[in-house]
Design a protein around this motif. Structure first.
Motif, PDB file in Angstrom:
ATOM      1  N   SER A   5      65.830 -47.718  67.888  1.00 37.98           N
ATOM      2  CA  SER A   5      64.939 -47.999  66.783  1.00 37.98           C
ATOM      3  C   SER A   5      65.541 -49.055  65.865  1.00 37.98           C
ATOM      4  O   SER A   5      66.745 -49.109  65.664  1.00 37.98           O
ATOM      5  N   THR A   6      64.670 -49.875  65.279  1.00 40.02           N
ATOM      6  CA  THR A   6      65.140 -50.831  64.281  1.00 40.02           C
ATOM      7  C   THR A   6      64.912 -50.290  62.884  1.00 40.02           C
ATOM      8  O   THR A   6      65.217 -50.950  61.911  1.00 40.02           O
ATOM      9  N   ALA A   7      64.376 -49.080  62.778  1.00 38.49           N
ATOM     10  CA  ALA A   7      64.168 -48.475  61.467  1.00 38.49           C
ATOM     11  C   ALA A   7      65.509 -48.131  60.845  1.00 38.49           C
ATOM     12  O   ALA A   7      66.473 -47.814  61.528  1.00 38.49           O
ATOM     13  N   ALA A   8      65.539 -48.193  59.538  1.00 36.71           N
ATOM     14  CA  ALA A   8      66.766 -47.861  58.825  1.00 36.71           C
ATOM     15  C   ALA A   8      67.098 -46.393  59.038  1.00 36.71           C
ATOM     16  O   ALA A   8      66.240 -45.534  58.985  1.00 36.71           O
ATOM     17  N   GLU A   9      68.368 -46.118  59.314  1.00 35.93           N
ATOM     18  CA  GLU A   9      68.833 -44.752  59.535  1.00 35.93           C
ATOM     19  C   GLU A   9      69.700 -44.333  58.363  1.00 35.93           C
ATOM     20  O   GLU A   9      70.807 -44.813  58.200  1.00 35.93           O
ATOM     21  N   GLN A  10      69.158 -43.426  57.546  1.00 36.78           N
ATOM     22  CA  GLN A  10      69.904 -42.934  56.406  1.00 36.78           C
ATOM     23  C   GLN A  10      69.975 -41.424  56.481  1.00 36.78           C
ATOM     24  O   GLN A  10      69.051 -40.779  56.947  1.00 36.78           O
ATOM     25  N   PRO A  11      71.066 -40.848  56.004  1.00 35.15           N
ATOM     26  CA  PRO A  11      71.154 -39.407  55.972  1.00 35.15           C
ATOM     27  C   PRO A  11      70.110 -38.831  55.028  1.00 35.15           C
ATOM     28  O   PRO A  11      69.563 -39.555  54.209  1.00 35.15           O
ATOM     29  N   PRO A  12      69.849 -37.522  55.125  1.00 34.50           N
ATOM     30  CA  PRO A  12      68.898 -36.906  54.200  1.00 34.50           C
ATOM     31  C   PRO A  12      69.277 -37.235  52.760  1.00 34.50           C
ATOM     32  O   PRO A  12      70.435 -37.186  52.374  1.00 34.50           O
ATOM     33  N   GLY A  13      68.275 -37.600  51.964  1.00 30.43           N
ATOM     34  CA  GLY A  13      68.517 -37.966  50.581  1.00 30.43           C
ATOM     35  C   GLY A  13      68.939 -39.417  50.418  1.00 30.43           C
ATOM     36  O   GLY A  13      69.153 -39.884  49.318  1.00 30.43           O
ATOM     37  N   ALA A  50      84.495 -53.598  51.411  1.00 32.47           N
ATOM     38  CA  ALA A  50      83.976 -54.969  51.462  1.00 32.47           C
ATOM     39  C   ALA A  50      84.673 -55.780  52.547  1.00 32.47           C
ATOM     40  O   ALA A  50      85.248 -56.838  52.298  1.00 32.47           O
ATOM     41  N   THR A  51      84.616 -55.254  53.766  1.00 28.98           N
ATOM     42  CA  THR A  51      85.098 -55.994  54.926  1.00 28.98           C
ATOM     43  C   THR A  51      83.887 -56.330  55.784  1.00 28.98           C
ATOM     44  O   THR A  51      82.880 -55.601  55.762  1.00 28.98           O
ATOM     45  N   ALA A  52      83.964 -57.403  56.519  1.00 33.70           N
ATOM     46  CA  ALA A  52      82.829 -57.808  57.337  1.00 33.70           C
ATOM     47  C   ALA A  52      82.423 -56.702  58.310  1.00 33.70           C
ATOM     48  O   ALA A  52      81.235 -56.430  58.481  1.00 33.70           O
ATOM     49  N   GLU A  53      83.395 -56.055  58.912  1.00 30.46           N
ATOM     50  CA  GLU A  53      83.090 -55.024  59.902  1.00 30.46           C
ATOM     51  C   GLU A  53      82.393 -53.821  59.270  1.00 30.46           C
ATOM     52  O   GLU A  53      81.396 -53.311  59.802  1.00 30.46           O
ATOM     53  N   ASP A  54      82.908 -53.352  58.123  1.00 33.36           N
ATOM     54  CA  ASP A  54      82.306 -52.188  57.473  1.00 33.36           C
ATOM     55  C   ASP A  54      80.927 -52.506  56.901  1.00 33.36           C
ATOM     56  O   ASP A  54      80.008 -51.693  56.998  1.00 33.36           O
ATOM     57  N   LEU A  55      80.782 -53.675  56.307  1.00 36.07           N
ATOM     58  CA  LEU A  55      79.480 -54.062  55.779  1.00 36.07           C
ATOM     59  C   LEU A  55      78.454 -54.184  56.900  1.00 36.07           C
ATOM     60  O   LEU A  55      77.326 -53.712  56.778  1.00 36.07           O
ATOM     61  N   ARG A  56      78.862 -54.802  58.010  1.00 32.97           N
ATOM     62  CA  ARG A  56      77.933 -54.970  59.133  1.00 32.97           C
ATOM     63  C   ARG A  56      77.516 -53.628  59.716  1.00 32.97           C
ATOM     64  O   ARG A  56      76.352 -53.403  60.031  1.00 32.97           O
ATOM     65  N   ARG A  84      72.839 -49.641  59.977  1.00 34.10           N
ATOM     66  CA  ARG A  84      72.211 -48.333  59.706  1.00 34.10           C
ATOM     67  C   ARG A  84      71.065 -48.433  58.709  1.00 34.10           C
ATOM     68  O   ARG A  84      70.048 -47.777  58.883  1.00 34.10           O
ATOM     69  N   ILE A  85      71.261 -49.199  57.624  1.00 31.83           N
ATOM     70  CA  ILE A  85      70.295 -49.157  56.532  1.00 31.83           C
ATOM     71  C   ILE A  85      69.322 -50.331  56.482  1.00 31.83           C
ATOM     72  O   ILE A  85      68.256 -50.219  55.888  1.00 31.83           O
ATOM     73  N   ALA A  86      69.695 -51.453  57.075  1.00 27.96           N
ATOM     74  CA  ALA A  86      68.850 -52.652  57.051  1.00 27.96           C
ATOM     75  C   ALA A  86      69.078 -53.459  58.316  1.00 27.96           C
ATOM     76  O   ALA A  86      69.572 -54.588  58.274  1.00 27.96           O
ATOM     77  N   PRO A  87      68.738 -52.890  59.466  1.00 23.40           N
ATOM     78  CA  PRO A  87      69.054 -53.560  60.740  1.00 23.40           C
ATOM     79  C   PRO A  87      68.446 -54.954  60.881  1.00 23.40           C
ATOM     80  O   PRO A  87      69.021 -55.806  61.552  1.00 23.40           O
ATOM     81  N   ASP A  88      67.333 -55.205  60.215  1.00 22.60           N
ATOM     82  CA  ASP A  88      66.731 -56.541  60.300  1.00 22.60           C
ATOM     83  C   ASP A  88      67.581 -57.605  59.618  1.00 22.60           C
ATOM     84  O   ASP A  88      67.402 -58.801  59.864  1.00 22.60           O
ATOM     85  N   ALA A  89      68.514 -57.195  58.759  1.00 21.23           N
ATOM     86  CA  ALA A  89      69.369 -58.146  58.044  1.00 21.23           C
ATOM     87  C   ALA A  89      70.611 -58.545  58.846  1.00 21.23           C
ATOM     88  O   ALA A  89      71.295 -59.500  58.486  1.00 21.23           O
ATOM     89  N   VAL A  90      70.903 -57.825  59.924  1.00 18.49           N
ATOM     90  CA  VAL A  90      72.133 -58.081  60.686  1.00 18.49           C
ATOM     91  C   VAL A  90      72.195 -59.505  61.251  1.00 18.49           C
ATOM     92  O   VAL A  90      73.247 -60.154  61.140  1.00 18.49           O
ATOM     93  N   PRO A  91      71.122 -60.054  61.819  1.00 18.65           N
ATOM     94  CA  PRO A  91      71.229 -61.432  62.316  1.00 18.65           C
ATOM     95  C   PRO A  91      71.548 -62.441  61.204  1.00 18.65           C
ATOM     96  O   PRO A  91      72.330 -63.375  61.419  1.00 18.65           O
ATOM     97  N   THR A  92      70.986 -62.245  60.023  1.00 21.70           N
ATOM     98  CA  THR A  92      71.285 -63.128  58.897  1.00 21.70           C
ATOM     99  C   THR A  92      72.741 -62.964  58.485  1.00 21.70           C
ATOM    100  O   THR A  92      73.444 -63.955  58.220  1.00 21.70           O
ATOM    101  N   ILE A 139      72.646 -52.444  46.999  1.00 24.21           N
ATOM    102  CA  ILE A 139      71.236 -52.332  46.622  1.00 24.21           C
ATOM    103  C   ILE A 139      70.447 -51.623  47.717  1.00 24.21           C
ATOM    104  O   ILE A 139      69.701 -50.673  47.449  1.00 24.21           O
ATOM    105  N   GLU A 140      70.609 -52.054  48.945  1.00 19.34           N
ATOM    106  CA  GLU A 140      69.823 -51.498  50.056  1.00 19.34           C
ATOM    107  C   GLU A 140      70.157 -50.040  50.355  1.00 19.34           C
ATOM    108  O   GLU A 140      69.349 -49.349  50.968  1.00 19.34           O
ATOM    109  N   ARG A 141      71.323 -49.565  49.917  1.00 12.55           N
ATOM    110  CA  ARG A 141      71.677 -48.152  50.101  1.00 12.55           C
ATOM    111  C   ARG A 141      70.726 -47.240  49.353  1.00 12.55           C
ATOM    112  O   ARG A 141      70.632 -46.057  49.638  1.00 12.55           O
TER     113      ARG A 141
END
Length: 123
Positions: free
Chosen positions: A2-10, A18-24, A29-37, A71-73
């Protein structure tokens, strides 16, 4: 997959380091459409860093994306920010424009604090 955002309950996704790997990974999980950008901007930042012999482009990139993730969290906050930005593009009343700018500033300040970014930076 799925490309839908996957967030835990709540919607309680922790702010990543703030590392590239952790942010990516969090973006996936939360904004998969933003990954290519993210990937394209990361490559550009690395190229500029090499050309300039400076880490500044990579630091700017990480700061910008840490703020974006902060913000997206929070889906409600992200949606509110988008509505405010859209309204700001069309508002003609100076008092309303100031109120919108003030609320956008509060959202960015909150996200900056969560991301560990000193002054909010640019989204």
């Amino acid at each position: 997959m799925s490309t839908a955002a996957e967030q835990p309950p709540g919607g309680n996704v922790p702010q990543p380091a703030a590392t590239a790997e952790d942010l990516r990974a969090t973006l996936a999980r939360i904004a998969p459409d933003a990954v290519p950008t993210f990937d394209a901007e990361r490559a550009t930042a690395i190229t500029r860093a090499r050309e300039q012999v400076s880490s500044a482009p990579v630091r700017r990139f990480l700061r910008q994306w840490a703020l974006y993730v902060a913000i997206e969290r929070h889906p409600d906050m992200a949606a509110r920010l988008r509505r405010l930005e859209d309204r700001a593009a069309h508002v003609t009343d100076p008092d309303e424009a100031r109120a919108i700018a003030s609320e956008i500033g509060r959202i960015l300040d909150k996200a900056a604090a969560e991301a560990g970014v000193a002054d909010g930076g640019a989204r």
